[in-house]
Scaffold this active site. Sequence first.
Site, mmCIF file in Angstrom:
data_model
loop_
_atom_site.group_PDB
_atom_site.id
_atom_site.type_symbol
_atom_site.label_atom_id
_atom_site.label_comp_id
_atom_site.label_asym_id
_atom_site.label_seq_id
_atom_site.Cartn_x
_atom_site.Cartn_y
_atom_site.Cartn_z
ATOM 1 N N LYS A 59 11.981 8.425 13.065
ATOM 2 C CA LYS A 59 11.068 9.256 13.862
ATOM 3 C C LYS A 59 10.859 8.650 15.252
ATOM 4 C CE LYS A 59 8.518 10.833 9.777
ATOM 5 N NZ LYS A 59 7.230 10.753 9.048
ATOM 6 N N ALA A 74 5.735 6.830 12.091
ATOM 7 C CA ALA A 74 5.034 6.349 10.899
ATOM 8 C C ALA A 74 5.432 7.179 9.690
ATOM 9 C CB ALA A 74 3.519 6.419 11.108
ATOM 10 N N ASP A 75 5.376 6.546 8.539
ATOM 11 C CA ASP A 75 5.624 7.278 7.298
ATOM 12 C C ASP A 75 4.936 6.537 6.158
ATOM 13 O OD1 ASP A 75 7.343 9.691 6.378
ATOM 14 O OD2 ASP A 75 7.562 8.199 4.796
ATOM 15 N N GLN A 76 4.711 7.271 5.086
ATOM 16 C CA GLN A 76 4.042 6.710 3.918
ATOM 17 C C GLN A 76 4.695 7.246 2.661
ATOM 18 O OE1 GLN A 76 0.160 8.292 2.612
ATOM 19 N NE2 GLN A 76 -0.665 6.265 3.077
ATOM 20 N N ALA A 111 4.433 2.579 6.676
ATOM 21 C CA ALA A 111 5.242 1.909 7.694
ATOM 22 C C ALA A 111 4.941 2.485 9.068
ATOM 23 C CB ALA A 111 6.725 2.074 7.378
#
Length: 198
Positions: A59, A74-76, A111
């Site tokens: 991203k 960001a990612d989860q 993250a």
Amino acid sequence: MTPQVVLASQSGTRKALLQGAGVAFAAVSSGVDEDAVKRELLAQAATPREIAGALAERKALRISAGRPEYVIGADQTLELEGRLYDKVATLDEARERLALLRGRTHRLEAAVVVAKSGAVIWRETATATLTMRVFSDAFLQQYLAREGDDVLSSVGCYRLEGLGAQLFSHIDGDYFAILGLPMLGLLELLRGEGVLTA
């Protein structure tokens, strides 16, 4: 003045976290096909932690190519007993997800990656472990009636900053990571880069 920070996300929670911390930023959709990336990484036996990091990186890099701003990706991910779970699409699916998590412990991997001019300059991944209490079906029904479609924005179908706090008996880990954007290291980076006042 044009913001020096770009958030590669339209997540309302992530935008609210940055706004609340006093960070001026622009938000844009990354355009990354998250489902395709997850399929590719799962085929390579990537862990949920690795998947969160890879998605955050893609991203950030997608938006930062040729741009001078600090781009935040960001990612989860949510892992329960070794299995990765994606967001649900309906309230019926949310009911099933919460019934699955009830009385059990799951892990969130959050993250965040910062890129500039097409290169990663910083990254961090934080883990949180959450145990849901054994709540009644009546509470679950009331919870979904009050929260409505808001639960669909979270992979775990809860907003810890709202009524979702009542779902849990024990939580270990960074609060901001649970919300999907580890903040403290990110803010330290932005201060170090002169974007925020030190």
